[in-house]
Design an enzyme around this catalytic site. Structure first.
Site, PDB file in Angstrom:
ATOM      1  N   ALA A   9      45.651  12.682  14.463  1.00  0.00           N
ATOM      2  CA  ALA A   9      45.367  11.601  15.423  1.00  0.00           C
ATOM      3  C   ALA A   9      46.361  10.462  15.322  1.00  0.00           C
ATOM      4  CB  ALA A   9      43.953  11.079  15.186  1.00  0.00           C
ATOM      5  N   ALA A  10      47.557  10.749  14.769  1.00  0.00           N
ATOM      6  CA  ALA A  10      48.500   9.658  14.540  1.00  0.00           C
ATOM      7  C   ALA A  10      49.435   9.427  15.718  1.00  0.00           C
ATOM      8  CB  ALA A  10      49.299   9.914  13.270  1.00  0.00           C
ATOM      9  N   GLY A  11      49.566  10.426  16.594  1.00  0.00           N
ATOM     10  CA  GLY A  11      50.478  10.259  17.730  1.00  0.00           C
ATOM     11  C   GLY A  11      49.990   9.121  18.617  1.00  0.00           C
ATOM     12  N   ARG A  15      52.581   9.652  26.875  1.00  0.00           N
ATOM     13  CA  ARG A  15      52.392  10.187  28.235  1.00  0.00           C
ATOM     14  C   ARG A  15      51.153   9.604  28.912  1.00  0.00           C
ATOM     15  NH1 ARG A  15      52.823  16.399  26.520  1.00  0.00           N
ATOM     16  NH2 ARG A  15      52.447  15.473  24.477  1.00  0.00           N
ATOM     17  N   GLY A 148      52.274  25.134  23.891  1.00  0.00           N
ATOM     18  CA  GLY A 148      53.169  26.019  23.147  1.00  0.00           C
ATOM     19  C   GLY A 148      52.814  27.464  23.460  1.00  0.00           C
ATOM     20  N   TYR A 374      14.421 -16.338  31.489  1.00  0.00           N
ATOM     21  CA  TYR A 374      15.273 -16.055  30.344  1.00  0.00           C
ATOM     22  C   TYR A 374      14.466 -16.221  29.062  1.00  0.00           C
ATOM     23  CZ  TYR A 374      18.567 -16.463  26.550  1.00  0.00           C
ATOM     24  OH  TYR A 374      19.193 -16.292  25.356  1.00  0.00           O
ATOM     25  N   ASN A 385       1.084 -13.622  30.080  1.00  0.00           N
ATOM     26  CA  ASN A 385       1.811 -13.635  31.346  1.00  0.00           C
ATOM     27  C   ASN A 385       2.804 -14.786  31.344  1.00  0.00           C
ATOM     28  OD1 ASN A 385       1.764 -12.522  34.310  1.00  0.00           O
ATOM     29  ND2 ASN A 385       2.010 -14.746  34.407  1.00  0.00           N
ATOM     30  N   ASN A 394      16.760 -21.970  23.939  1.00  0.00           N
ATOM     31  CA  ASN A 394      16.874 -21.538  22.544  1.00  0.00           C
ATOM     32  C   ASN A 394      18.091 -22.110  21.842  1.00  0.00           C
ATOM     33  OD1 ASN A 394      18.475 -19.962  24.266  1.00  0.00           O
ATOM     34  ND2 ASN A 394      18.615 -18.333  22.755  1.00  0.00           N
ATOM     35  N   SER A 413       4.565 -21.004  36.160  1.00  0.00           N
ATOM     36  CA  SER A 413       5.939 -20.852  36.636  1.00  0.00           C
ATOM     37  C   SER A 413       6.775 -22.088  36.346  1.00  0.00           C
ATOM     38  CB  SER A 413       5.929 -20.607  38.146  1.00  0.00           C
ATOM     39  OG  SER A 413       5.273 -19.392  38.400  1.00  0.00           O
TER      40      SER A 413
HETATM   41  C1  UD1 Z   1      50.500  20.604  20.552  1.00  0.00           C
HETATM   42  C2  UD1 Z   1      51.186  21.857  20.041  1.00  0.00           C
HETATM   43  C3  UD1 Z   1      51.194  22.917  21.152  1.00  0.00           C
HETATM   44  C4  UD1 Z   1      49.763  23.208  21.587  1.00  0.00           C
HETATM   45  C5  UD1 Z   1      49.048  21.904  21.996  1.00  0.00           C
HETATM   46  C6  UD1 Z   1      47.573  22.176  22.203  1.00  0.00           C
HETATM   47  C7  UD1 Z   1      52.869  21.065  18.459  1.00  0.00           C
HETATM   48  C8  UD1 Z   1      54.296  20.805  18.209  1.00  0.00           C
HETATM   49  N1  UD1 Z   1      52.536  21.521  19.665  1.00  0.00           N
HETATM   50  O1  UD1 Z   1      51.282  20.103  21.628  1.00  0.00           O
HETATM   51  O2  UD1 Z   1      51.801  24.116  20.681  1.00  0.00           O
HETATM   52  O3  UD1 Z   1      49.771  24.106  22.665  1.00  0.00           O
HETATM   53  O4  UD1 Z   1      49.155  20.910  20.957  1.00  0.00           O
HETATM   54  O5  UD1 Z   1      46.915  21.003  22.667  1.00  0.00           O
HETATM   55  O6  UD1 Z   1      52.061  20.899  17.588  1.00  0.00           O
HETATM   56  N2  UD1 Z   1      50.115  13.880  16.183  1.00  0.00           N
HETATM   57  C9  UD1 Z   1      50.179  13.280  14.938  1.00  0.00           C
HETATM   58  N3  UD1 Z   1      51.395  12.919  14.453  1.00  0.00           N
HETATM   59  C10 UD1 Z   1      52.558  13.131  15.133  1.00  0.00           C
HETATM   60  C11 UD1 Z   1      52.488  13.752  16.399  1.00  0.00           C
HETATM   61  C12 UD1 Z   1      51.242  14.135  16.889  1.00  0.00           C
HETATM   62  O7  UD1 Z   1      49.162  13.061  14.292  1.00  0.00           O
HETATM   63  O8  UD1 Z   1      53.631  12.772  14.624  1.00  0.00           O
HETATM   64  C13 UD1 Z   1      48.795  14.254  16.715  1.00  0.00           C
HETATM   65  C14 UD1 Z   1      48.499  13.626  18.062  1.00  0.00           C
HETATM   66  O9  UD1 Z   1      47.805  12.396  17.910  1.00  0.00           O
HETATM   67  C15 UD1 Z   1      47.649  14.676  18.755  1.00  0.00           C
HETATM   68  C16 UD1 Z   1      48.030  15.983  18.094  1.00  0.00           C
HETATM   69  O10 UD1 Z   1      48.775  15.645  16.929  1.00  0.00           O
HETATM   70  O11 UD1 Z   1      46.270  14.452  18.568  1.00  0.00           O
HETATM   71  C17 UD1 Z   1      48.868  16.850  19.001  1.00  0.00           C
HETATM   72  O12 UD1 Z   1      50.027  16.132  19.372  1.00  0.00           O
HETATM   73  P1  UD1 Z   1      50.590  16.186  20.846  1.00  0.00           P
HETATM   74  O13 UD1 Z   1      51.815  15.359  20.904  1.00  0.00           O
HETATM   75  O14 UD1 Z   1      49.535  15.931  21.825  1.00  0.00           O
HETATM   76  O15 UD1 Z   1      51.024  17.736  20.906  1.00  0.00           O
HETATM   77  P2  UD1 Z   1      51.214  18.611  22.221  1.00  0.00           P
HETATM   78  O16 UD1 Z   1      52.537  18.315  22.811  1.00  0.00           O
HETATM   79  O17 UD1 Z   1      50.054  18.498  23.106  1.00  0.00           O
HETATM   80 CA    CA Z   2      48.228  17.353  23.107  1.00  0.00          CA
END
Ligand code: UD1
Ligand code: CA
Length: 484
Positions: A9-11, A15, A148, A374, A385, A394, A413
């Site tokens: 969840a670091a990304g 987009r 992918g 209120y 009532n 308050n 009232s």
């Molecule tokens: C990724 C897969 C792809 C797959 C798709 C399914 C890779 C390279 N590609 O693509 O093959 O079909 O998921 O949904 O893995 N994240 C991090 N750190 C980072 C980058 C990403 O924690 O440095 C996390 C993001 O927050 C996200 C998850 O990894 O929750 C997936 O990253 P995202 O960039 O969405 O990968 P996709 O391009 O969707």
């Molecule tokens: Ca994704």
């Protein structure tokens, strides 16, 4: 076999074109990240530690990773955003994983909210039969764009995953895609550390490269087919709307199967944690979110928004009621147009009418607050009532004070109740009063100027005004013939 879970969840999710990190986007009242979190929680004790990989900046708001059983995530900071392998590597190097006993790491993307719990369970159990294989979930997508692609050799064995950015035209025509769900044996994980090269185009280290790395080292890769729906990921606002619609459908179908009537499921938003009893009817444009729980045989009107609110059985919530952290006990009737703020507790068969606001207020059984009032920091007994336009004062500009109103009380009232004050049982407050000190039980309290009558005073007023005014037909002006 001991499995740790990991949510990537670091990304940031560029987009999405939003200042909010992607995994904090809200879907039916819950963060995107909370969906894979709950899916992993559903595996119960089968998972040991659940790691959540986060950016060094952490979250902007509350990531919503709660658990009724009190389980907490082990947060792992990914120091640089160098791709999905970088994220997994951060887990493998973290203290909880290193010192833990996990034989496998179950990895899911943080942006896939539709994970099916029973499929995930079957996927996780693959480790029993194939303890040494790298397992990955795949799906056949009609439109595989953005995912992918799974590359297989002539024998049908997986040899690689090709990301869209590097796929040839021919590879782009492959419909079998990587679902982003992996089961990685500890051995593979640790021996691949620092050995996965960055992607030559994107310069990121892809978790998907692990597949070809394992194959080239003579290891086994096993695929597990998932349904196309349960692997959908969110990368754009449009995809966020698509998964929201699919989740809405899935959640609403579950409620209908359990005997809830939804006038129009397409126009009713119910969060994933909400519970509703059988026989309850929910009208359109209503939003039920958070830990809201509604009992059986209730009627929930249209345009109602309930957050973390608990309703008993046979509760009627009329149109356009907003309630947050409120408790509506059996048979209570609320609205239309009421605002119940946190700490509201409405007793059995109590009534709250239109344009009534309550906050930190307990209303006893069978008491009524029916119009334009209120009540803040107040306690009302039973069978009381509260007349139209009653206001608890308050807040003195510095502090909040409590109002206590007994049982069987009649508040006339347009009464202002200046807190702190106590109004005794069975007392009567005359309309238009301002209560500033305690009223004993059974007393009549009245505080208003006595009434004065000036005979013909009204007639004189109209004559005077009518003569001077351009509007000769004022309310009291004598009507001309034929004008009735
Ligand atoms: C990724 C897969 C792809 C797959 C798709 C399914 C890779 C390279 N590609 O693509 O093959 O079909 O998921 O949904 O893995 N994240 C991090 N750190 C980072 C980058 C990403 O924690 O440095 C996390 C993001 O927050 C996200 C998850 O990894 O929750 C997936 O990253 P995202 O960039 O969405 O990968 P996709 O391009 O969707
Ligand atoms: Ca994704």
């Amino acid at each position: 076999m001991i499995i740790d879970g990991a949510i990537l969840a670091a990304g940031f999710g560029t987009r999405m074109a939003s200042p909010l990190p992607k995994v904090e986007s809200v879907v039916l009242g819950e963060t995107l990240l909370s969906y894979p979190w709950r899916a992993l929680l559903s595996l119960g004790s089968r998972l040991d530690t659940i790691h959540v990989v986060v950016r060094p900046e952490g979250f902007l708001g509350d990531p919503g990773l709660s658990d009724p059983n009190g389980r907490k995530p082990a947060f792992v900071v990914q120091p640089v955003m160098d791709g999905t392998w970088g994220a997994v590597e951060a887990v493998a190097q973290s203290k909880p994983f290193r010192s833990g006993k996990a034989t496998h790491l179950l990895v899911v993307n943080g942006d896939g909210p539709l994970l099916d719990e029973s499929l995930l369970e079957r996927f996780a159990s693959l480790g029993e039969a194939l303890p040494e294989a790298l397992c990955l979930a795949t799906a056949e997508l009609a439109d595989p764009r953005g995912y992918g692609r799974i590359l297989r050799n002539a024998e049908g064995s997986v040899i690689d995953i090709r990301e869209e950015s590097r796929a040839s035209e021919e590879e782009k025509r492959i419909h079998e895609v990587n679902a982003g769900i992996y089961l990685i044996p500890r051995e593979i994980l640790l021996s691949a550390l620092s050995r996965i090269p960055p992607d030559p185009v994107k310069k990121e280290r892809f978790l998907t490269t692990l597949v070809s790395w394992v194959v080239s080292h003579g290891g086994a890769v096993h695929t597990f087919p998932m349904t196309p729906e349960c692997m959908l990921g969110v990368n754009t606002q449009e995809e966020l709307a698509t998964v929201t619609a699919l989740l809405r459908e899935r959640i609403n179908r579950r409620h209908m199967e359990r005997g809830v009537t939804l006038w129009d499921p397409a126009r009713t938003d119910i969060g994933p944690r909400v519970e509703i009893g059988a026989g309850t009817v929910v009208m359109p444009q209503t939003v039920l979110e958070g830990a809201t729980r509604i009992g059986a045989s209730c009627r929930i009107g249209m345009g109602v928004h309930l957050t973390d609110t608990v309703a008993g059985t046979k509760v009627t919530v009329r149109d356009f009621v907003v309630a947050t952290e409120a408790r509506l006990r059996d048979g209570s009737v609320i609205g239309p147009f009421a605002h119940l703020r946190p700490g509201t507790d409405l007793g059995e068969e109590s009534h709250i009418g239109n344009f009534v606001e309550t906050k930190k207020t307990v209303v006893g059984p069978k008491s009524k607050v029916n119009h334009l009032s209120y009540l803040g920091d107040a306690e009302v007994g039973s069978h009381t009532n509260i007349g139209a336009g009653t206001i608890t004062c308050n807040y003195d500009g510095y502090e909040k004070h409590r109002t206590r109103i007994g049982s069987g009380v009649f508040v006339g009232s347009d009464t202002q109740i200046v807190a702190p004050v106590r109004i005794g049982d069975r007392s009567v407050i005359a309309a238009g009063s301002t209560v500033t000190s305690d009223v004993p039980d059974d007393a009549l309290m009245l505080s208003r100027a006595s009434q004065e009558i000036r005979p013909e005073g009204g007639a004189r007023y109209h004559r005077r005004r009518g003569e001077r005014s351009a509007n000769k037909n004022g309310p009291g002006a004598p009507k001309k013939k034929g004008q009735e």
